[in-house]
Design a protein around this motif. Structure first.
Motif, PDB file in Angstrom:
ATOM      1  N   ALA A  10      18.081   4.552  -4.124  1.00 34.95           N
ATOM      2  CA  ALA A  10      17.282   3.413  -3.319  1.00 34.95           C
ATOM      3  C   ALA A  10      17.251   3.871  -1.933  1.00 34.95           C
ATOM      4  O   ALA A  10      16.109   4.045  -0.989  1.00 34.95           O
ATOM      5  CB  ALA A  10      17.592   2.017  -3.566  1.00 34.95           C
ATOM      6  N   ARG A  11      18.614   4.013  -1.336  1.00 36.47           N
ATOM      7  CA  ARG A  11      18.478   4.304   0.157  1.00 36.47           C
ATOM      8  C   ARG A  11      17.882   5.837   0.533  1.00 36.47           C
ATOM      9  O   ARG A  11      16.893   5.718   1.425  1.00 36.47           O
ATOM     10  CB  ARG A  11      19.904   4.426   0.525  1.00 36.47           C
ATOM     11  CG  ARG A  11      20.584   3.218   1.062  1.00 36.47           C
ATOM     12  CD  ARG A  11      21.901   3.494   1.786  1.00 36.47           C
ATOM     13  NE  ARG A  11      22.939   4.357   1.120  1.00 36.47           N
ATOM     14  CZ  ARG A  11      23.655   3.782   0.138  1.00 36.47           C
ATOM     15  NH1 ARG A  11      23.767   2.235   0.133  1.00 36.47           N
ATOM     16  NH2 ARG A  11      24.500   4.666  -0.479  1.00 36.47           N
ATOM     17  N   GLU A  12      17.981   6.617  -0.143  1.00 32.76           N
ATOM     18  CA  GLU A  12      17.309   7.950  -0.129  1.00 32.76           C
ATOM     19  C   GLU A  12      15.889   7.903  -0.596  1.00 32.76           C
ATOM     20  O   GLU A  12      15.113   8.680   0.300  1.00 32.76           O
ATOM     21  CB  GLU A  12      18.184   8.877  -0.857  1.00 32.76           C
ATOM     22  CG  GLU A  12      19.607   9.406  -0.364  1.00 32.76           C
ATOM     23  CD  GLU A  12      20.266  10.272  -1.087  1.00 32.76           C
ATOM     24  OE1 GLU A  12      19.919  10.838  -2.273  1.00 32.76           O
ATOM     25  OE2 GLU A  12      21.513  10.573  -0.781  1.00 32.76           O
ATOM     26  N   LEU A  13      15.098   7.316  -1.540  1.00 32.50           N
ATOM     27  CA  LEU A  13      13.900   7.059  -1.688  1.00 32.50           C
ATOM     28  C   LEU A  13      13.472   6.304  -0.247  1.00 32.50           C
ATOM     29  O   LEU A  13      12.244   6.828   0.149  1.00 32.50           O
ATOM     30  CB  LEU A  13      13.740   6.371  -2.774  1.00 32.50           C
ATOM     31  CG  LEU A  13      14.002   7.044  -4.053  1.00 32.50           C
ATOM     32  CD1 LEU A  13      13.791   6.028  -5.280  1.00 32.50           C
ATOM     33  CD2 LEU A  13      12.731   8.034  -4.198  1.00 32.50           C
ATOM     34  N   GLY A  14      14.272   5.527   0.337  1.00 37.60           N
ATOM     35  CA  GLY A  14      13.635   4.849   1.449  1.00 37.60           C
ATOM     36  C   GLY A  14      13.522   5.775   2.578  1.00 37.60           C
ATOM     37  O   GLY A  14      12.549   5.632   3.317  1.00 37.60           O
ATOM     38  N   ASP A  15      14.505   6.833   2.764  1.00 36.93           N
ATOM     39  CA  ASP A  15      14.559   7.721   3.791  1.00 36.93           C
ATOM     40  C   ASP A  15      13.294   8.741   3.635  1.00 36.93           C
ATOM     41  O   ASP A  15      12.751   9.088   4.462  1.00 36.93           O
ATOM     42  CB  ASP A  15      15.900   8.405   3.591  1.00 36.93           C
ATOM     43  CG  ASP A  15      17.054   7.748   4.175  1.00 36.93           C
ATOM     44  OD1 ASP A  15      16.813   6.556   4.791  1.00 36.93           O
ATOM     45  OD2 ASP A  15      18.125   7.948   3.796  1.00 36.93           O
ATOM     46  N   ALA A  16      12.861   8.820   2.306  1.00 35.44           N
ATOM     47  CA  ALA A  16      11.795   9.712   1.994  1.00 35.44           C
ATOM     48  C   ALA A  16      10.437   8.932   2.096  1.00 35.44           C
ATOM     49  O   ALA A  16       9.461   9.617   1.774  1.00 35.44           O
ATOM     50  CB  ALA A  16      11.855  10.461   0.731  1.00 35.44           C
ATOM     51  N   ALA A  17      10.590   7.624   2.616  1.00 24.25           N
ATOM     52  CA  ALA A  17       9.127   6.828   2.518  1.00 24.25           C
ATOM     53  C   ALA A  17       8.791   6.268   1.450  1.00 24.25           C
ATOM     54  O   ALA A  17       7.434   5.882   1.614  1.00 24.25           O
ATOM     55  CB  ALA A  17       8.064   7.897   3.411  1.00 24.25           C
ATOM     56  N   PHE A  18       9.587   6.137   0.728  1.00 20.25           N
ATOM     57  CA  PHE A  18       9.023   5.286  -0.684  1.00 20.25           C
ATOM     58  C   PHE A  18       9.646   3.960  -0.506  1.00 20.25           C
ATOM     59  O   PHE A  18      10.705   3.614  -0.022  1.00 20.25           O
ATOM     60  CB  PHE A  18       9.516   5.956  -1.838  1.00 20.25           C
ATOM     61  CG  PHE A  18       8.763   7.172  -2.440  1.00 20.25           C
ATOM     62  CD1 PHE A  18       7.888   7.280  -3.073  1.00 20.25           C
ATOM     63  CD2 PHE A  18       9.325   8.460  -1.963  1.00 20.25           C
ATOM     64  CE1 PHE A  18       6.997   8.345  -3.533  1.00 20.25           C
ATOM     65  CE2 PHE A  18       8.916   9.612  -2.246  1.00 20.25           C
ATOM     66  CZ  PHE A  18       7.787   9.610  -3.054  1.00 20.25           C
ATOM     67  N   LYS A  71       0.821  -1.128  -0.076  1.00 22.27           N
ATOM     68  CA  LYS A  71      -0.162  -0.041  -0.110  1.00 22.27           C
ATOM     69  C   LYS A  71       0.823   1.414   0.073  1.00 22.27           C
ATOM     70  O   LYS A  71       0.383   2.221  -0.074  1.00 22.27           O
ATOM     71  CB  LYS A  71      -0.904   0.061   1.302  1.00 22.27           C
ATOM     72  CG  LYS A  71      -1.785  -1.086   1.062  1.00 22.27           C
ATOM     73  CD  LYS A  71      -2.996  -1.298   2.314  1.00 22.27           C
ATOM     74  CE  LYS A  71      -3.892  -2.131   2.508  1.00 22.27           C
ATOM     75  NZ  LYS A  71      -4.846  -1.951   3.658  1.00 22.27           N
ATOM     76  N   SER A  72       2.166   1.241  -0.046  1.00 16.65           N
ATOM     77  CA  SER A  72       2.990   2.279   0.250  1.00 16.65           C
ATOM     78  C   SER A  72       3.222   2.672  -1.112  1.00 16.65           C
ATOM     79  O   SER A  72       3.147   2.060  -2.039  1.00 16.65           O
ATOM     80  CB  SER A  72       4.456   1.969   0.778  1.00 16.65           C
ATOM     81  OG  SER A  72       4.235   1.351   2.238  1.00 16.65           O
ATOM     82  N   PRO A  73       3.435   4.059  -1.240  1.00 21.60           N
ATOM     83  CA  PRO A  73       3.951   4.704  -2.525  1.00 21.60           C
ATOM     84  C   PRO A  73       5.315   3.867  -2.865  1.00 21.60           C
ATOM     85  O   PRO A  73       6.373   3.936  -2.157  1.00 21.60           O
ATOM     86  CB  PRO A  73       4.023   6.182  -2.217  1.00 21.60           C
ATOM     87  CG  PRO A  73       4.259   6.106  -0.686  1.00 21.60           C
ATOM     88  CD  PRO A  73       3.632   5.335  -0.246  1.00 21.60           C
ATOM     89  N   MET A  74       5.219   3.791  -4.177  1.00 26.71           N
ATOM     90  CA  MET A  74       6.527   2.932  -4.656  1.00 26.71           C
ATOM     91  C   MET A  74       7.158   3.598  -5.694  1.00 26.71           C
ATOM     92  O   MET A  74       6.306   4.218  -6.600  1.00 26.71           O
ATOM     93  CB  MET A  74       6.163   1.490  -5.116  1.00 26.71           C
ATOM     94  CG  MET A  74       5.557   0.645  -4.254  1.00 26.71           C
ATOM     95  SD  MET A  74       5.401  -1.132  -4.570  1.00 26.71           S
ATOM     96  CE  MET A  74       4.003  -1.589  -3.601  1.00 26.71           C
ATOM     97  N   VAL A  75       8.467   3.570  -6.047  1.00 23.12           N
ATOM     98  CA  VAL A  75       9.195   3.978  -7.193  1.00 23.12           C
ATOM     99  C   VAL A  75       9.972   2.644  -7.733  1.00 23.12           C
ATOM    100  O   VAL A  75      10.783   2.086  -6.799  1.00 23.12           O
ATOM    101  CB  VAL A  75      10.094   5.246  -6.798  1.00 23.12           C
ATOM    102  CG1 VAL A  75      11.168   5.603  -7.874  1.00 23.12           C
ATOM    103  CG2 VAL A  75       9.348   6.225  -6.330  1.00 23.12           C
ATOM    104  N   ALA A  76      10.104   2.538  -8.899  1.00 26.14           N
ATOM    105  CA  ALA A  76      10.919   1.362  -9.729  1.00 26.14           C
ATOM    106  C   ALA A  76      12.183   1.932  -9.830  1.00 26.14           C
ATOM    107  O   ALA A  76      12.573   2.906 -10.253  1.00 26.14           O
ATOM    108  CB  ALA A  76      10.107   0.848 -10.589  1.00 26.14           C
ATOM    109  N   ILE A  77      13.318   1.102  -9.572  1.00 27.62           N
ATOM    110  CA  ILE A  77      14.621   1.391 -10.113  1.00 27.62           C
ATOM    111  C   ILE A  77      14.912  -0.087 -10.818  1.00 27.62           C
ATOM    112  O   ILE A  77      14.934  -1.112 -10.307  1.00 27.62           O
ATOM    113  CB  ILE A  77      15.600   1.484  -8.833  1.00 27.62           C
ATOM    114  CG1 ILE A  77      15.036   2.753  -8.183  1.00 27.62           C
ATOM    115  CG2 ILE A  77      16.993   1.587  -9.465  1.00 27.62           C
ATOM    116  CD1 ILE A  77      16.031   2.893  -6.963  1.00 27.62           C
ATOM    117  N   VAL A  78      15.306   0.206 -12.242  1.00 28.85           N
ATOM    118  CA  VAL A  78      15.721  -0.891 -12.862  1.00 28.85           C
ATOM    119  C   VAL A  78      16.893  -0.373 -14.032  1.00 28.85           C
ATOM    120  O   VAL A  78      17.433   0.790 -13.998  1.00 28.85           O
ATOM    121  CB  VAL A  78      14.492  -1.268 -13.954  1.00 28.85           C
ATOM    122  CG1 VAL A  78      13.378  -1.715 -13.208  1.00 28.85           C
ATOM    123  CG2 VAL A  78      14.221  -0.048 -14.717  1.00 28.85           C
ATOM    124  N   GLY A  79      17.569  -1.441 -14.461  1.00 31.55           N
ATOM    125  CA  GLY A  79      18.699  -1.018 -15.203  1.00 31.55           C
ATOM    126  C   GLY A  79      19.732  -2.144 -15.787  1.00 31.55           C
ATOM    127  O   GLY A  79      18.927  -3.286 -15.540  1.00 31.55           O
TER     128      GLY A  79
END
Length: 375
Positions: A142-150, A118-126
Motif C-alpha cells: 500500500a505504501r509503495e503503491l501510494g509512492d507510485a501515485a496510486f 479520479k486518481s488511478p486506483m489499486v484494490a488491496i483485499v484479503g
C-alpha cells in the motif's frame, strides 16, 4: 437517461438529483433497472410516475414502495450535515472506471476528498484474520503503491483491508462501505474512517442509516473491483469475500494479482488457488506496476529509497578510495542504495555523488523499486 443527464461531465440540477435519489431508493429498482427505466422514459421523474403502472402490468397486487420527495430530501439534508455529497454517474467527479461497469450505482455518497476518485486506483483485499506477515506485506504494498501515485481502495474490513488503509493514510485511500455512511462496519473502524477522510474518501451506494447485512458485502465488493485497475489479494481462504472480489474483477476486465502463501496455512488456500488459475503473482510492488504500466500507457517507477540529504554534507566530493570501493560493490545485479551505503561505509552524500557520476556517464541503471545496477 436523457442526453443531458448521461453526458459525461454534465452536472445534474438539484431537482434531477432529487429525482435520481427517489428512483434508486424505490423498491425493486437496482442499478440496471434504474438505467433501463431512465433510458426508456427519458428521465428519472417520468420513470417514477410510471412505477405503479409497471408494477400492476407485471402482476403485482400492489405497487412497491416508492421513495417520496420528502424522504429523498431528508437524506440529502442528512448527507449535507455529515459532510457527504451525492455524485451521479456521468458527472465530472464520478470515478471514471466505476462508470464503466454494467451495474454502476447511479448515485454514490462521498465523504472526504471527492477529487481523489479520479486518481488511478489499486484494490488491496484479503483475510480478516490476517497473519502478522500478511498485514505487514499489505502495508508495504500500500505504501509503495501510494509512492507510485496510486490510490489504494479497500473495504474497511479487519485484517488486510485495515492494514492497507492505515498504510495509505498520508497518500490517500478510498474505503468502500457496505452500509450507509453513518453505519460504519466494523464499528471500531469509525476512527480509521475519520483519519482517511483527510487525504482520501469513503463512498457508499447504500442509504444513510442502512446497517450492512451479509448480502451487502458482495455488492460492496463489486464497487471495490470496479473502482480499480486491478485487485491484489493477500491471504484469502478457500471460501471468502476476497475471492468474490477477485471473481468480480475478472468479470469487469480488471487485473487480478495474488500473493503466494504457505500451503499449510488455510488463509492462503484461496490466493494459491488464484495463482493456479492464472492470477499474476506478486512478491513485490513492481510486479503490480509492471502489469499496470501498459494499461496506463506510461512508465511507472517507484521513487528511489535514498536517505534525505544532509544539509551539512551537500558538497561531498568522493575520495579516490571511496569511489573505488563503491564501484567494486556495483555490478549487473540490482542493489538497494541503502545497502550500498552500509556496505561501502561511505557517507550517503558521497554515495549519491558517485551514483550521479555513473548515471551521467551512462553507466548506471535505476530500476523499479529504487534499486540500481551497472550497465
Amino acid at each position: 437517461m436523457t442526453r443531458a443527464e448521461a453526458a459525461e461531465g454534465v452536472k445534474l440540477t438539484d431537482g434531477q438529483r432529487l429525482d435520481w435519489l427517489r428512483l434508486i431508493r424505490s423498491e425493486n429498482v437496482g442499478p440496471r433497472t434504474f438505467r433501463a427505466l431512465v433510458n426508456h422514459y427519458g428521465g428519472a421523474r417520468a420513470a417514477i410516475e410510471m412505477l405503479p403502472a409497471l408494477a400492476r402490468r407485471g402482476g403485482a397486487q400492489a405497487p412497491g414502495r416508492i421513495c417520496s420527495t420528502d424522504e429523498a430530501r431528508r437524506e440529502i439534508e442528512t448527507a449535507s450535515r455529515q459532510g457527504a455529497v451525492f455524485v451521479a454517474v456521468g458527472e465530472p467527479d464520478y470515478p471514471p472506471r466505476l462508470r464503466m461497469i454494467d451495474d454502476a450505482p447511479p448515485l454514490i455518497s462521498v465523504r472526504g476528498r471527492v477529487g481523489v476518485l479520479k486518481s488511478p486506483m489499486v484494490a488491496i483485499v484479503g483475510s480478516r484474520n490476517a497473519s502478522a506477515a500478511g498485514a505487514k506485506f499489505a502495508s508495504q504494498i500500500a505504501r509503495e503503491l501510494g509512492d507510485a501515485a496510486f490510490v489504494v481502495v479497500s473495504g474497511l474490513a479487519r485484517g488486510i483491508d485495515a492494514a492497507a488503509h492505515r498504510a495509505s493514510l498520508g497518500r490517500g485511500t478510498v474505503a468502500v462501505l457496505a452500509g450507509g455512511q453513518d453505519c460504519i462496519y466494523p464499528p471500531e473502524h469509525a476512527t480509521l474512517v475519520e483519519q482517511l477522510l483527510e487525504q482520501g474518501a469513503a463512498i457508499s451506494e447504500m442509504p444513510f442509516g442502512w446497517e450492512p447485512r451479509a448480502r451487502d458485502f458482495p455488492r460492496r465488493n463489486r464497487l471495490i473491483a470496479g473502482l480499480s485497475l486491478g485487485v491484489v489479494v493477500i491471504e484469502a481462504a478457500r471460501r471468502s469475500g476476497s475471492l468474490i472480489t477477485a471473481r468480480l474483477a475478472l468479470e469487469q476486465g480488471r487485473e487480478v494479482f495474488a500473493v503466494p502463501g504457505s500451503p499449510l496455512d488455510p488463509r492462503c488456500e484461496g490466493t494459491n488457488g488464484l495463482l493456479k488459475q492464472g492470477a499474476a503473482l506478486v512478491t513485490e510492488t513492481s510486479d503490480v506496476l509492471n502489469v499496470l504500466a501498459p494499461i496506463l500507457g506510461r512508465t511507472i517507477a517507484l521513487p528511489a529509497s535514498e536517505p534525505a540529504p544532509d544539509p551539512h554534507d551537500s558538497a561531498a566530493e568522493p575520495a579516490d578510495d571511496e569511489r573505488r570501493r563503491i564501484l567494486a560493490l556495483l555490478g549487473p545485479t540490482p542493489v538497494e542504495i541503502d545497502d550500498l551505503i552500509r556496505l561501502s561505509g561511505a557517507r550517503p552524500a558521497v554515495v549519491r555523488t558517485v551514483l550521479l557520476e555513473l548515471e551521467i556517464a551512462g553507466r548506471l541503471e535505476r530500476q523499479i523499486g529504487g534499486r540500481i545496477a551497472l550497465i
